[in-house]
Every structure is written in structure tokens, then in C-alpha cells.
Design a protein around this motif. Sequence first.
Motif: not given
Length: 118
Positions: A113-117, A104-107, A65
Motif C-alpha cells: 500500500t502507501v504510507m497514507s494508509f 508526501q505519504p502517497h508517494q 515525509i
Amino acid sequence: MPFVELLSNLPTSSFSDEFVRQLGSCIAAALGKPEERMNVVVKPGVLMLIAGSSSPSVILSVSAIGATDSADKNKEHSAKIFNFLTRELSLSQDRIVIQFHALQPHQVGKNGTVMSFL
């Protein structure tokens, strides 16, 4: 949280636990990421061809990322990684191929959870 996968037709005896740690350290430094976030997999003894030859070789995949998202960055990463692999595995540069993947963080999932959160 970079992911590194090294595929090689070299035998398992060519890759020690120390090599795996050093590979992770090398790539962490190249990407500017903490070593404790590295995920490294080494798969020796794979049937493979590079440029039509089955001579000893490596295909390396690096996914991260925010660190592998431009040609300029990947050119710098590539030079550092090639230096490590040619030195440690006694391979010429033409027997090594590196693939860079921008994540991307959501991947990337972690801790339910995902890295986005995170």
C-alpha cells in the motif's frame, strides 16, 4: 521512512558498513526519525564533477515525509549532515552538495500500500 542516497567518486574502500550505519544514524537524528525506518544507499566510484572539478566529492540526496519541507528545517539538517560528512570523509564543505526532497505519504509504497494508509 526517509531515503538517503550518497553518490561519490571516492573509492569503495572509503565506505565501510559501519559508515553506512553511522550515516543513517546521523540523518535519522537530524530529521527526528527512528533509525529503523532509514533507507540508505551508498554508491562509491561514480564519475562526477562538482563546480567543474573531479576532486573527491559527495552528492547526497535526502527524501522524507514531513521533515524536509522548509528552508529552516533543511538549514538545520544541512549543518548536522555536513559536520558528519566532512569529519568522516575528510572532505571540505565545498566538495559536498545535499539535495532535500519533501515527500508526501502517497508517494511512498510499503507493505502493498502507501504510507497514507499505514
